[in-house]
Motif scaffolding. Sequence first.
Motif, PDB file in Angstrom:
ATOM      1  N   PHE A   1       0.794  -1.229   0.000  1.00  0.00           N
ATOM      2  CA  PHE A   1       0.000   0.000   0.000  1.00  0.00           C
ATOM      3  C   PHE A   1       0.830   1.284   0.000  1.00  0.00           C
ATOM      4  CE2 PHE A   1      -2.816  -3.143   2.126  1.00  0.00           C
ATOM      5  CZ  PHE A   1      -3.829  -3.156   1.169  1.00  0.00           C
ATOM      6  N   LEU A   2       2.046   1.217   0.534  1.00  0.00           N
ATOM      7  CA  LEU A   2       2.881   2.423   0.607  1.00  0.00           C
ATOM      8  C   LEU A   2       4.097   2.361  -0.308  1.00  0.00           C
ATOM      9  CD1 LEU A   2       2.884   2.962   4.513  1.00  0.00           C
ATOM     10  CD2 LEU A   2       1.348   3.983   2.804  1.00  0.00           C
ATOM     11  N   GLY A   3       4.296   1.209  -0.941  1.00  0.00           N
ATOM     12  CA  GLY A   3       5.422   1.062  -1.845  1.00  0.00           C
ATOM     13  C   GLY A   3       6.771   1.006  -1.150  1.00  0.00           C
ATOM     14  N   GLU A   4       6.797   0.624   0.125  1.00  0.00           N
ATOM     15  CA  GLU A   4       8.064   0.541   0.841  1.00  0.00           C
ATOM     16  C   GLU A   4       8.878  -0.658   0.352  1.00  0.00           C
ATOM     17  OE1 GLU A   4       7.495   0.521   5.038  1.00  0.00           O
ATOM     18  OE2 GLU A   4       6.596   2.538   5.096  1.00  0.00           O
ATOM     19  N   ARG A   5      10.154  -0.438   0.154  1.00  0.00           N
ATOM     20  CA  ARG A   5      11.050  -1.519  -0.255  1.00  0.00           C
ATOM     21  C   ARG A   5      11.440  -2.366   0.943  1.00  0.00           C
ATOM     22  NH1 ARG A   5      16.184   0.479  -3.213  1.00  0.00           N
ATOM     23  NH2 ARG A   5      16.470  -1.782  -3.214  1.00  0.00           N
ATOM     24  N   VAL A   6      11.514  -3.649   0.727  1.00  0.00           N
ATOM     25  CA  VAL A   6      11.985  -4.568   1.766  1.00  0.00           C
ATOM     26  C   VAL A   6      13.440  -4.909   1.461  1.00  0.00           C
ATOM     27  CG1 VAL A   6      11.654  -6.793   2.894  1.00  0.00           C
ATOM     28  CG2 VAL A   6       9.665  -5.502   2.070  1.00  0.00           C
ATOM     29  N   HIS A   7      14.352  -4.413   2.286  1.00  0.00           N
ATOM     30  CA  HIS A   7      15.779  -4.619   2.060  1.00  0.00           C
ATOM     31  C   HIS A   7      16.225  -5.973   2.631  1.00  0.00           C
ATOM     32  CE1 HIS A   7      16.683  -0.411   0.805  1.00  0.00           C
ATOM     33  NE2 HIS A   7      15.594  -0.166   1.521  1.00  0.00           N
ATOM     34  N   THR A   8      17.282  -6.491   2.060  1.00  0.00           N
ATOM     35  CA  THR A   8      17.820  -7.769   2.529  1.00  0.00           C
ATOM     36  C   THR A   8      18.217  -7.694   3.996  1.00  0.00           C
ATOM     37  OG1 THR A   8      18.674  -8.248   0.316  1.00  0.00           O
ATOM     38  CG2 THR A   8      19.584  -9.527   2.140  1.00  0.00           C
ATOM     39  N   VAL A   9      18.809  -6.576   4.403  1.00  0.00           N
ATOM     40  CA  VAL A   9      19.197  -6.397   5.805  1.00  0.00           C
ATOM     41  C   VAL A   9      17.970  -6.480   6.707  1.00  0.00           C
ATOM     42  CG1 VAL A   9      20.107  -4.729   7.473  1.00  0.00           C
ATOM     43  CG2 VAL A   9      21.270  -5.065   5.281  1.00  0.00           C
ATOM     44  N   ASP A  10      16.844  -5.897   6.258  1.00  0.00           N
ATOM     45  CA  ASP A  10      15.620  -5.934   7.058  1.00  0.00           C
ATOM     46  C   ASP A  10      15.100  -7.361   7.208  1.00  0.00           C
ATOM     47  OD1 ASP A  10      15.834  -3.198   7.100  1.00  0.00           O
ATOM     48  OD2 ASP A  10      14.375  -2.881   5.486  1.00  0.00           O
ATOM     49  N   VAL A  11      15.198  -8.132   6.121  1.00  0.00           N
ATOM     50  CA  VAL A  11      14.732  -9.522   6.173  1.00  0.00           C
ATOM     51  C   VAL A  11      15.573 -10.330   7.156  1.00  0.00           C
ATOM     52  CG1 VAL A  11      14.443 -11.651   4.858  1.00  0.00           C
ATOM     53  CG2 VAL A  11      13.802  -9.456   3.838  1.00  0.00           C
ATOM     54  N   ILE A  12      16.901 -10.161   7.072  1.00  0.00           N
ATOM     55  CA  ILE A  12      17.784 -10.897   7.982  1.00  0.00           C
ATOM     56  C   ILE A  12      17.571 -10.442   9.423  1.00  0.00           C
ATOM     57  CG2 ILE A  12      20.190 -11.380   8.588  1.00  0.00           C
ATOM     58  CD1 ILE A  12      20.875 -10.980   5.618  1.00  0.00           C
ATOM     59  N   GLY A  13      17.538  -9.119   9.606  1.00  0.00           N
ATOM     60  CA  GLY A  13      17.316  -8.589  10.947  1.00  0.00           C
ATOM     61  C   GLY A  13      15.966  -8.998  11.500  1.00  0.00           C
ATOM     62  N   GLY A  14      14.947  -8.965  10.633  1.00  0.00           N
ATOM     63  CA  GLY A  14      13.612  -9.370  11.067  1.00  0.00           C
ATOM     64  C   GLY A  14      13.548 -10.823  11.475  1.00  0.00           C
ATOM     65  N   THR A  15      14.258 -11.661  10.733  1.00  0.00           N
ATOM     66  CA  THR A  15      14.297 -13.088  11.069  1.00  0.00           C
ATOM     67  C   THR A  15      14.949 -13.297  12.435  1.00  0.00           C
ATOM     68  OG1 THR A  15      14.435 -13.674   8.728  1.00  0.00           O
ATOM     69  CG2 THR A  15      15.110 -15.349  10.321  1.00  0.00           C
ATOM     70  N   LEU A  16      16.007 -12.534  12.704  1.00  0.00           N
ATOM     71  CA  LEU A  16      16.672 -12.640  14.001  1.00  0.00           C
ATOM     72  C   LEU A  16      15.761 -12.157  15.126  1.00  0.00           C
ATOM     73  CD1 LEU A  16      20.269 -11.364  13.090  1.00  0.00           C
ATOM     74  CD2 LEU A  16      19.575 -13.716  13.581  1.00  0.00           C
ATOM     75  N   VAL A  17      15.071 -11.038  14.892  1.00  0.00           N
ATOM     76  CA  VAL A  17      14.179 -10.497  15.922  1.00  0.00           C
ATOM     77  C   VAL A  17      13.044 -11.467  16.226  1.00  0.00           C
ATOM     78  CG1 VAL A  17      12.516  -8.672  16.449  1.00  0.00           C
ATOM     79  CG2 VAL A  17      14.714  -8.075  15.439  1.00  0.00           C
ATOM     80  N   VAL A  18      12.344 -11.890  15.185  1.00  0.00           N
ATOM     81  CA  VAL A  18      11.205 -12.789  15.376  1.00  0.00           C
ATOM     82  C   VAL A  18      11.648 -14.126  15.976  1.00  0.00           C
ATOM     83  CG1 VAL A  18       9.390 -14.092  14.201  1.00  0.00           C
ATOM     84  CG2 VAL A  18       9.807 -11.713  13.590  1.00  0.00           C
TER      85      VAL A  18
END
Length: 291
Positions: free
Chosen positions: A254-271
């Motif tokens: 809905f907002l067109g935000e890009r999902v960066h590779t760093v965010d995916v890795i960091g998100g996986t660690l957080v979750v």
Amino acid sequence: MRARDLALAVAVAAIWGINFVVIDIGLDHFPPLLFSALRFGLAAFPAVLLVGRPQVPWRWVAAVALTLGVTKFSLLFAGMAGGMPAGLSSLVLQSQAVFTMLFAVLFLRERPRAVQIAGLALAAAGVLLVATRMGAALPAFLLVIGAAVAWGLANVATRQAAPPDSLRFMVWVSALSTGPLLVLSLIVDGPAADLAALRAINVEAVLALLYIALISTLAGFAGWGFLLRRYGAATVAPFSMLVPFFGMASAAVFLGERVHTVDVIGGTLVVGGVLLGLVRTRPAVLANVAP
């Protein structure tokens, strides 16, 4: 868990994830403090006239109102207004689990188990990884971290309060949060800015307010509270980890935000770290998960 209740748990997580997109839209129309005040005011009234007394000592209602309603959401909304992406905010806010554990150790004299310490260290590493790419948005990122700190304090206060009815408790927390937020908005943003925002209100702004107050706050807490009463937090709480997934996915759509590779890795660690820390965690800390 029954299929119907499983669907409800996923639906609540989706509501709370999409809520970050709606907050981003609302902040295009309102100053952060005014938006937060209107959100809690609408969640509180007229519900506060119908639900009865909060069933816990007033000092705990006031404590959660100050830490959660006033501090957490002021910092979260300010961070998002300052440039923190909606999807990333939904992820970074999960670091509240780290601060909840720290405050439980400090104030409740709890002794975390090794698996919980490992899980929270993993989550902290994920947050730090995300921080490495913030650049100019670092101040906004730190505001959201501050919101997570306040949420951790609110979780400890909620544990002490142990409200038997989470929806009723949240209605009263909303009621006690509204006044201080309005005062802060008048001091920080000024009457002129607040009046200008109210005069320029449109359908999109009203829909954003209705969503975060009635759907995310009241309906979300009602559904979550029902699930907690039926199944307990050990079963229900892990579904909160779907919130960042829905938050980042909806922000991308809905907002067109890009999902960066760093965010995916960091998100996986957080979750992953938070889920590891949830193993056999006491229920009361896990009940307060709404954004």
